[in-house]
Design an enzyme around this catalytic site. Structure first.
Site, PDB file in Angstrom:
ATOM      1  N   SER A 137     -18.936 -89.052  -5.898  1.00  8.30           N
ATOM      2  CA  SER A 137     -18.078 -87.943  -5.475  1.00  8.30           C
ATOM      3  C   SER A 137     -17.012 -87.633  -6.525  1.00  8.30           C
ATOM      4  O   SER A 137     -16.544 -88.535  -7.236  1.00  8.30           O
ATOM      5  CB  SER A 137     -17.386 -88.358  -4.174  1.00  8.30           C
ATOM      6  OG  SER A 137     -16.360 -87.463  -3.851  1.00  8.30           O
ATOM      7  N   TYR A 161     -11.965 -94.666   0.605  1.00  4.35           N
ATOM      8  CA  TYR A 161     -13.290 -94.030   0.465  1.00  4.35           C
ATOM      9  C   TYR A 161     -13.630 -93.863  -1.015  1.00  4.35           C
ATOM     10  O   TYR A 161     -14.703 -94.265  -1.485  1.00  4.35           O
ATOM     11  CB  TYR A 161     -13.293 -92.672   1.193  1.00  4.35           C
ATOM     12  CG  TYR A 161     -14.458 -91.796   0.823  1.00  4.35           C
ATOM     13  CD1 TYR A 161     -15.761 -92.143   1.192  1.00  4.35           C
ATOM     14  CD2 TYR A 161     -14.281 -90.610   0.094  1.00  4.35           C
ATOM     15  CE1 TYR A 161     -16.845 -91.343   0.840  1.00  4.35           C
ATOM     16  CE2 TYR A 161     -15.360 -89.803  -0.260  1.00  4.35           C
ATOM     17  CZ  TYR A 161     -16.637 -90.185   0.117  1.00  4.35           C
ATOM     18  OH  TYR A 161     -17.711 -89.394  -0.242  1.00  4.35           O
ATOM     19  N   LYS A 165     -16.638 -95.616  -3.613  1.00  6.04           N
ATOM     20  CA  LYS A 165     -17.575 -94.872  -4.479  1.00  6.04           C
ATOM     21  C   LYS A 165     -17.446 -95.345  -5.932  1.00  6.04           C
ATOM     22  O   LYS A 165     -18.443 -95.562  -6.615  1.00  6.04           O
ATOM     23  CB  LYS A 165     -17.272 -93.359  -4.412  1.00  6.04           C
ATOM     24  CG  LYS A 165     -17.619 -92.731  -3.084  1.00  6.04           C
ATOM     25  CD  LYS A 165     -19.119 -92.583  -2.930  1.00  6.04           C
ATOM     26  CE  LYS A 165     -19.532 -92.234  -1.532  1.00  6.04           C
ATOM     27  NZ  LYS A 165     -20.940 -92.348  -1.259  1.00  6.04           N
TER      28      LYS A 165
HETATM   29  P1  NAD Z   1     -23.400 -87.643   6.418  1.00  6.46           P
HETATM   30  O1  NAD Z   1     -22.462 -88.504   7.168  1.00  6.46           O
HETATM   31  O2  NAD Z   1     -23.794 -86.352   7.017  1.00  6.46           O
HETATM   32  O3  NAD Z   1     -24.736 -88.466   6.068  1.00  6.46           O
HETATM   33  C1  NAD Z   1     -24.743 -89.850   5.842  1.00  6.46           C
HETATM   34  C2  NAD Z   1     -25.869 -90.449   6.670  1.00  6.46           C
HETATM   35  O4  NAD Z   1     -25.916 -91.857   6.445  1.00  6.46           O
HETATM   36  C3  NAD Z   1     -25.674 -90.244   8.163  1.00  6.46           C
HETATM   37  O5  NAD Z   1     -26.850 -89.696   8.723  1.00  6.46           O
HETATM   38  C4  NAD Z   1     -25.412 -91.654   8.704  1.00  6.46           C
HETATM   39  O6  NAD Z   1     -25.925 -91.812  10.014  1.00  6.46           O
HETATM   40  C5  NAD Z   1     -26.119 -92.513   7.679  1.00  6.46           C
HETATM   41  N1  NAD Z   1     -25.567 -93.867   7.511  1.00  6.46           N
HETATM   42  C6  NAD Z   1     -24.271 -94.205   7.323  1.00  6.46           C
HETATM   43  N2  NAD Z   1     -24.158 -95.534   7.147  1.00  6.46           N
HETATM   44  C7  NAD Z   1     -25.422 -96.051   7.233  1.00  6.46           C
HETATM   45  C8  NAD Z   1     -25.957 -97.366   7.106  1.00  6.46           C
HETATM   46  N3  NAD Z   1     -25.172 -98.432   6.889  1.00  6.46           N
HETATM   47  N4  NAD Z   1     -27.294 -97.528   7.231  1.00  6.46           N
HETATM   48  C9  NAD Z   1     -28.101 -96.463   7.451  1.00  6.46           C
HETATM   49  N5  NAD Z   1     -27.644 -95.205   7.573  1.00  6.46           N
HETATM   50  C10 NAD Z   1     -26.317 -95.001   7.465  1.00  6.46           C
HETATM   51  O7  NAD Z   1     -22.762 -87.422   4.980  1.00  6.46           O
HETATM   52  P2  NAD Z   1     -23.167 -86.379   3.851  1.00  6.46           P
HETATM   53  O8  NAD Z   1     -22.135 -85.327   3.827  1.00  6.46           O
HETATM   54  O9  NAD Z   1     -24.573 -86.018   3.981  1.00  6.46           O
HETATM   55  O10 NAD Z   1     -22.935 -87.290   2.567  1.00  6.46           O
HETATM   56  C11 NAD Z   1     -23.982 -88.049   2.027  1.00  6.46           C
HETATM   57  C12 NAD Z   1     -23.430 -88.921   0.926  1.00  6.46           C
HETATM   58  O11 NAD Z   1     -22.795 -88.096  -0.049  1.00  6.46           O
HETATM   59  C13 NAD Z   1     -22.365 -89.913   1.394  1.00  6.46           C
HETATM   60  O12 NAD Z   1     -22.542 -91.125   0.685  1.00  6.46           O
HETATM   61  C14 NAD Z   1     -21.061 -89.252   0.999  1.00  6.46           C
HETATM   62  O13 NAD Z   1     -20.048 -90.199   0.745  1.00  6.46           O
HETATM   63  C15 NAD Z   1     -21.459 -88.542  -0.289  1.00  6.46           C
HETATM   64  N6  NAD Z   1     -20.606 -87.374  -0.569  1.00  6.46           N
HETATM   65  C16 NAD Z   1     -20.446 -86.416   0.395  1.00  6.46           C
HETATM   66  C17 NAD Z   1     -19.619 -85.326   0.147  1.00  6.46           C
HETATM   67  C18 NAD Z   1     -19.413 -84.271   1.202  1.00  6.46           C
HETATM   68  O14 NAD Z   1     -18.449 -83.513   1.112  1.00  6.46           O
HETATM   69  N7  NAD Z   1     -20.262 -84.141   2.207  1.00  6.46           N
HETATM   70  C19 NAD Z   1     -18.953 -85.210  -1.084  1.00  6.46           C
HETATM   71  C20 NAD Z   1     -19.168 -86.200  -2.061  1.00  6.46           C
HETATM   72  C21 NAD Z   1     -20.007 -87.293  -1.783  1.00  6.46           C
HETATM   73  C1  UD1 Z   2     -11.838 -83.798   0.536  1.00  5.23           C
HETATM   74  C2  UD1 Z   2     -11.404 -85.202   0.211  1.00  5.23           C
HETATM   75  C3  UD1 Z   2     -12.294 -85.740  -0.892  1.00  5.23           C
HETATM   76  C4  UD1 Z   2     -13.775 -85.648  -0.501  1.00  5.23           C
HETATM   77  C5  UD1 Z   2     -14.101 -84.193  -0.156  1.00  5.23           C
HETATM   78  C6  UD1 Z   2     -15.522 -83.999   0.316  1.00  5.23           C
HETATM   79  C7  UD1 Z   2      -9.008 -85.354   0.673  1.00  5.23           C
HETATM   80  C8  UD1 Z   2      -7.651 -85.430   0.076  1.00  5.23           C
HETATM   81  N1  UD1 Z   2      -9.998 -85.203  -0.203  1.00  5.23           N
HETATM   82  O1  UD1 Z   2     -11.724 -83.021  -0.635  1.00  5.23           O
HETATM   83  O2  UD1 Z   2     -11.965 -87.090  -1.146  1.00  5.23           O
HETATM   84  O3  UD1 Z   2     -14.601 -86.058  -1.568  1.00  5.23           O
HETATM   85  O4  UD1 Z   2     -13.207 -83.776   0.897  1.00  5.23           O
HETATM   86  O5  UD1 Z   2     -15.752 -84.680   1.495  1.00  5.23           O
HETATM   87  O6  UD1 Z   2      -9.198 -85.446   1.882  1.00  5.23           O
HETATM   88  N2  UD1 Z   2      -7.804 -77.256   3.478  1.00  5.23           N
HETATM   89  C9  UD1 Z   2      -6.842 -76.587   4.190  1.00  5.23           C
HETATM   90  N3  UD1 Z   2      -6.809 -76.788   5.536  1.00  5.23           N
HETATM   91  C10 UD1 Z   2      -7.686 -77.617   6.184  1.00  5.23           C
HETATM   92  C11 UD1 Z   2      -8.670 -78.282   5.438  1.00  5.23           C
HETATM   93  C12 UD1 Z   2      -8.690 -78.091   4.073  1.00  5.23           C
HETATM   94  O7  UD1 Z   2      -6.030 -75.838   3.649  1.00  5.23           O
HETATM   95  O8  UD1 Z   2      -7.589 -77.760   7.417  1.00  5.23           O
HETATM   96  C13 UD1 Z   2      -7.861 -77.050   2.019  1.00  5.23           C
HETATM   97  C14 UD1 Z   2      -7.576 -78.301   1.231  1.00  5.23           C
HETATM   98  O9  UD1 Z   2      -6.217 -78.420   0.924  1.00  5.23           O
HETATM   99  C15 UD1 Z   2      -8.424 -78.074  -0.024  1.00  5.23           C
HETATM  100  C16 UD1 Z   2      -9.578 -77.199   0.451  1.00  5.23           C
HETATM  101  O10 UD1 Z   2      -9.173 -76.654   1.690  1.00  5.23           O
HETATM  102  O11 UD1 Z   2      -7.688 -77.342  -0.944  1.00  5.23           O
HETATM  103  C17 UD1 Z   2     -10.848 -77.990   0.640  1.00  5.23           C
HETATM  104  O12 UD1 Z   2     -10.545 -79.101   1.460  1.00  5.23           O
HETATM  105  P1  UD1 Z   2     -11.657 -80.179   1.888  1.00  5.23           P
HETATM  106  O13 UD1 Z   2     -12.828 -79.467   2.433  1.00  5.23           O
HETATM  107  O14 UD1 Z   2     -10.978 -81.176   2.750  1.00  5.23           O
HETATM  108  O15 UD1 Z   2     -12.122 -80.810   0.516  1.00  5.23           O
HETATM  109  P2  UD1 Z   2     -11.248 -81.545  -0.622  1.00  5.23           P
HETATM  110  O16 UD1 Z   2      -9.813 -81.516  -0.314  1.00  5.23           O
HETATM  111  O17 UD1 Z   2     -11.641 -80.979  -1.922  1.00  5.23           O
END
Ligand code: NAD
Ligand code: UD1
Length: 351
Positions: A137, A161, A165
């Site tokens: 991430s 978190y 990572k």
């Molecule tokens: P998500 O929560 O929708 O998907 C994760 C899945 O993993 C879920 O279905 C959950 O049930 C499963 N899971 C969790 N722990 C488990 C375990 N111990 N064993 C088996 N299954 C398990 O999340 P996502 O948004 O799809 O994200 C996927 C990955 O990408 C995560 O590792 C997250 O940290 C990373 N990531 C997500 C974002 C984002 O904004 N969505 C941003 C950067 C990185």
């Molecule tokens: C957040 C997490 C980041 C994570 C990412 C994806 C924090 C500080 N950072 O990032 O670690 O990798 O999500 O899961 O939590 N915003 C508002 N009002 C809201 C929600 C968001 O103004 O109610 C704004 C935030 O300030 C930001 C933007 O919207 O500027 C996006 O927010 P968000 O979706 O939470 O993502 P990140 O902050 O980039």
């Protein structure tokens, strides 16, 4: 035929990636504990593949379980070898992802994210499966920057978190160094994944209270929240609200396919690659686009800055464009329209 293990494959990014791989003819084995997803998503994936795509699609299997159960995981790798269909690569999505929850409960996050990865990699090593794409991430970068973030920008996560990572990336590097002739490893550092599959059948489900912008927009539109609180209006950006690099989840899914292809066609290696669009939008721009494109009202108010936020987080995606033969195909308008389609579909099921 090669079999790809997708951990967390029923979650938001995992389900879209499964779809993308299946339509390209890869077979997929999903392992998911369902801690943040539901079995319904497995049926959604199967139906989407069946209804919308041509017959050369791959096969999809699902096993419910927790990655930390190492004996069980070993059995899965062993069984696949015994039926002559070994797992030859892994995309590792499974993990917990709420920044807020990780601050309140770091033990839960270190246990879930670190121990599941250790268990997975030890099974992979035992059964000679040496290719992995890991979900990292942009949250691992130090949140004080101007301009675009490159893979060499300073890494300094500020919450548990992000620490998990960053630690997993370090662990994977140690593993690679332990035998440089063995491992093929890519960390994909996602910026802000949003949007949904264009069918509206799969998208971002949130269990509990959401904290990310797009899921919150959904809550405001559906009336579950009165308004959106915009965190700060005095950031050094064009309209005073924070800038983020929102990447459509289908483009992100395609990046995983490209990363697998890259690993397949290249020698052993360890790489970290930003996955973003390289374009940033402010919160106000998102609110305006989302409401105009979908003809919905999004009431908002300004509140204080959120702790840990940075004014601008935008990817330098040059490395991804160069190495992966990948380029984002969707724009911010697609993100808003596809998110809303998924929301409407979800709301229609509740009524
Ligand atoms: P998500 O929560 O929708 O998907 C994760 C899945 O993993 C879920 O279905 C959950 O049930 C499963 N899971 C969790 N722990 C488990 C375990 N111990 N064993 C088996 N299954 C398990 O999340 P996502 O948004 O799809 O994200 C996927 C990955 O990408 C995560 O590792 C997250 O940290 C990373 N990531 C997500 C974002 C984002 O904004 N969505 C941003 C950067 C990185
Ligand atoms: C957040 C997490 C980041 C994570 C990412 C994806 C924090 C500080 N950072 O990032 O670690 O990798 O999500 O899961 O939590 N915003 C508002 N009002 C809201 C929600 C968001 O103004 O109610 C704004 C935030 O300030 C930001 C933007 O919207 O500027 C996006 O927010 P968000 O979706 O939470 O993502 P990140 O902050 O980039």
């Amino acid at each position: 035929m090669s079999l790809v293990l997708i951990t967390g494959g029923l979650g938001f990014i995992g389900s879209h990636t499964c779809l993308s791989l299946l339509t390209k003819g890869l077979d997929v084995l999903i392992i998911d504990s369902l801690v943040n997803s539901s079995k319904e998503n497995f049926l959604n994936i199967k139906n989407l593949v069946k209804n919308n795509y041509k017959p050369q699609v791959g096969k999809v299997f699902f096993l419910k379980g927790d990655l930390r159960n190492n004996k069980w995981l070993d059995e899965i790798f062993k069984k696949q070898i015994s039926i002559d269909n070994p797992i030859d690569s892994v995309i590792h999505f499974a993990g917990l992802k709420s920044v807020e929850e990780s601050v309140l409960n770091p033990i839960k996050y270190w246990d879930a994210n670190i121990n599941s990865t250790l268990s997975l990699l030890s099974s992979m090593e035992k059964f000679n499966c040496n290719s992995i794409v890991f979900s990292s991430s942009a949250t691992i970068y130090k949140p004080v920057y101007e301009g675009r973030i490159t893979e060499n920008s300073l890494k300094e996560p500020i919450n548990p978190y992000g620490n998990t990572k960053n630690t997993i990336e370090t662990f994977l590097k140690d593993l690679y160094i332990s035998d440089k002739k063995k491992w093929k490893i890519i960390n994909l550092r996602y910026f802000n994944p949003v949007g949904a599959h264009e069918s509206g059948k799969i998208g971002e489900e949130t269990v509990g209270k959401p904290s990310n912008l797009f899921p919150i927009l959904g809550k405001v539109i559906s009336g579950e929240m009165e308004n959106l609180s915009i965190f700060g209006k005095d950031w050094p950006t064009k309209d005073g609200t924070c800038v983020r690099d929102y990447i459509h989840v289908m483009d992100l899914a395609e990046a995983h396919f490209s990363a697998l292809q890259f690993l397949k066609n290249n020698p052993t290696q360890f790489k970290s690659i930003n996955i973003g669009t390289g374009k940033g939008y402010t919160v106000l721009e998102i609110v305006e686009k989302y409401s105009k494109l979908n003809n919905v009202d999004i009431p908002y108010k300004f509140s204080d800055r959120r702790s840990g936020d940075a004014s601008s987080v935008v990817a330098d995606n040059t490395l991804a464009l160069e190495l992966l033969n990948w380029k984002p195909q969707k724009n911010i308008e697609d993100c808003c329209v596809d998110s809303y389609r998924f929301l409407l579909n979800k709301l229609s099921k509740i009524k």
